[in-house]
Design an enzyme around this catalytic site. Structure first.
Site, PDB file in Angstrom:
ATOM      1  N   GLY A  23       0.807  -1.221   0.000  1.00 12.43           N
ATOM      2  CA  GLY A  23       0.000   0.000   0.000  1.00 12.43           C
ATOM      3  C   GLY A  23       0.834   1.262   0.000  1.00 12.43           C
ATOM      4  N   LYS A  43      -2.736 -13.240  -4.092  1.00 12.82           N
ATOM      5  CA  LYS A  43      -3.040 -11.907  -3.537  1.00 12.82           C
ATOM      6  C   LYS A  43      -4.519 -11.801  -3.149  1.00 12.82           C
ATOM      7  CE  LYS A  43      -2.187  -7.512  -2.509  1.00 12.82           C
ATOM      8  NZ  LYS A  43      -3.344  -6.702  -2.632  1.00 12.82           N
ATOM      9  N   GLU A  84      -7.066 -10.576   4.941  1.00 12.96           N
ATOM     10  CA  GLU A  84      -7.036  -9.184   5.430  1.00 12.96           C
ATOM     11  C   GLU A  84      -8.443  -8.763   5.910  1.00 12.96           C
ATOM     12  OE1 GLU A  84      -4.769  -6.421   2.799  1.00 12.96           O
ATOM     13  OE2 GLU A  84      -6.717  -5.495   2.503  1.00 12.96           O
TER      14      GLU A  84
END
Ligand SMILES: O=C(CO)[C@H](O)[C@H](O)COP(=O)(O)O
Length: 325
Positions: free
Chosen positions: A123, A188, A195
């Site tokens: 990020g 991912k 997440e």
């Protein structure tokens, strides 16, 4: 090495900066000329369009596309496929759907081009902390571009060694060649599914702490708890210490009641695709599914848990879900 970067937003721009710092040559393009002009001051070669980017790079070229998943990424890859020469490599570092990456890999192979799908985590903090890379594609191409990956990843010292780990040493640097095309973005996608679950766990726990003084409770059971102090203490030595907790503690330190957030939480696709993948393989994933559905519910209600999720998304990804007005 040389790399072309298409898309100079929160991720693409900082990937270029990290490569420049390591001595690589970057040719940068964005449809908005402003970020390219900024990067040119820092040593990148800014170009005005995709043909100019292709002309500026020596064959075999490597071009990284860092755009929102879907139409924007598709358009850039198709345009570049028409401009590149056999042997060149196209990289999609965005959060694309993994089945699209399998299809795009096959489409590019027919033209003699190589494709890497790279799930990129880090990020807005990737510039300083480095990026964790989950790579799908041919092994020789991954090896060819290794100097670029070495410059981007956090490096071995970013985590203590895992006792007994005997796998590929690249994983200890923060990148994994996960498999053929699709494997990078699949990995991912699941990372982001996890997440969601971790974020939701913090959000629910903190919501309970936040409401421990609720008038609905018997007076003798009401507790007024200090969330900034509790999360700050948890960061040290607790079982739930993590980067997500660090970001949560930071948000609470700045805004203890998270009053700057609306509580309405967006999603960009990976959580939905994770649940689809669980259904397709008949794997139970109740936590990840519930975390996704909690985001949907957040849009109809105004809960503290939604504000915690928004604070975390702002922390790692720069996503803005501020309270309006
Ligand atoms: O990839 C990321 C973090 O790892 C991005 O920040 C992504 O946008 C997060 O997913 P969502 O927008 O669905 O919360």
């Amino acid at each position: 090495m040389q790399l072309g970067m298409v898309g100079l937003g929160r991720m693409g721009g900082n990937i270029v900066r990290r490569l420049l710092a390591a001595g690589h040559h970057c040719v940068a393009y964005d449809r908005d000329p402003a970020p390219g002009a900024e990067l040119a001051k820092e040593g990148a070669q800014a170009v005005a369009d995709l043909p100019a980017m292709v002309a500026a790079l020596q064959a075999p070229r490597a071009i990284w596309v860092m755009l929102p998943a879907g139409a924007a990424t598709e358009a850039a890859l198709v345009t570049l496929a028409g401009l590149l020469s056999p042997g060149d490599v196209l990289i999609d570092g965005g959060n694309s759907m993994w089945k699209d990456s399998i299809r795009r890999g096959a489409m590019l192979r027919e033209k003699g081009l190589h494709f890497l799908d790279i799930g990129t985590s880090g990020g807005v903090w990737g510039l300083s902390r480095g990026y964790c890379l989950m790579i799908g594609g041919e092994a020789e191409v991954v090896a060819r571009l290794d100097p670029l990956f070495q410059a981007l990843v956090p490096g071995k010292d970013s985590a203590p060694p895992t006792p007994g780990y005997a796998g590929d040493p690249r994983a200890e640097q923060g990148y994994v060649h996960a498999g053929p095309n699709g494997a990078g973005h699949f990995t991912k996608m699941i990372h982001n599914g996890i997440e969601y679950g971790m974020m939701q766990a913090f959000a629910e726990g903190l919501d309970i702490l936040h409401h421990a003084d609720s008038p609905a409770l018997p007076a003798e059971h009401r507790l007024t708890l200090n969330l900034p102090e509790i999360t700050e203490a948890w960061r040290r030595g607790s079982v739930v210490a993590s980067w997500l907790l660090d970001l949560t503690a930071q948000a609470l330190a700045q805004d203890p009641k998270l009053e700057g957030f609306s509580g309405h939480v967006s999603d960009s696709g990976e959580g939905r695709w994770t649940v689809d993948a669980a259904v397709a393989s008949a794997v139970q994933a109740p936590v990840l599914a519930a975390a996704l559905f909690a985001r949907f519910a957040s849009r109809d209600e105004d809960r503290f848990s939604g504000k915690v999720l928004s604070a975390q998304r702002k922390g790692f990804g720069g996503h803005l879900e501020a309270k309006k007005g």
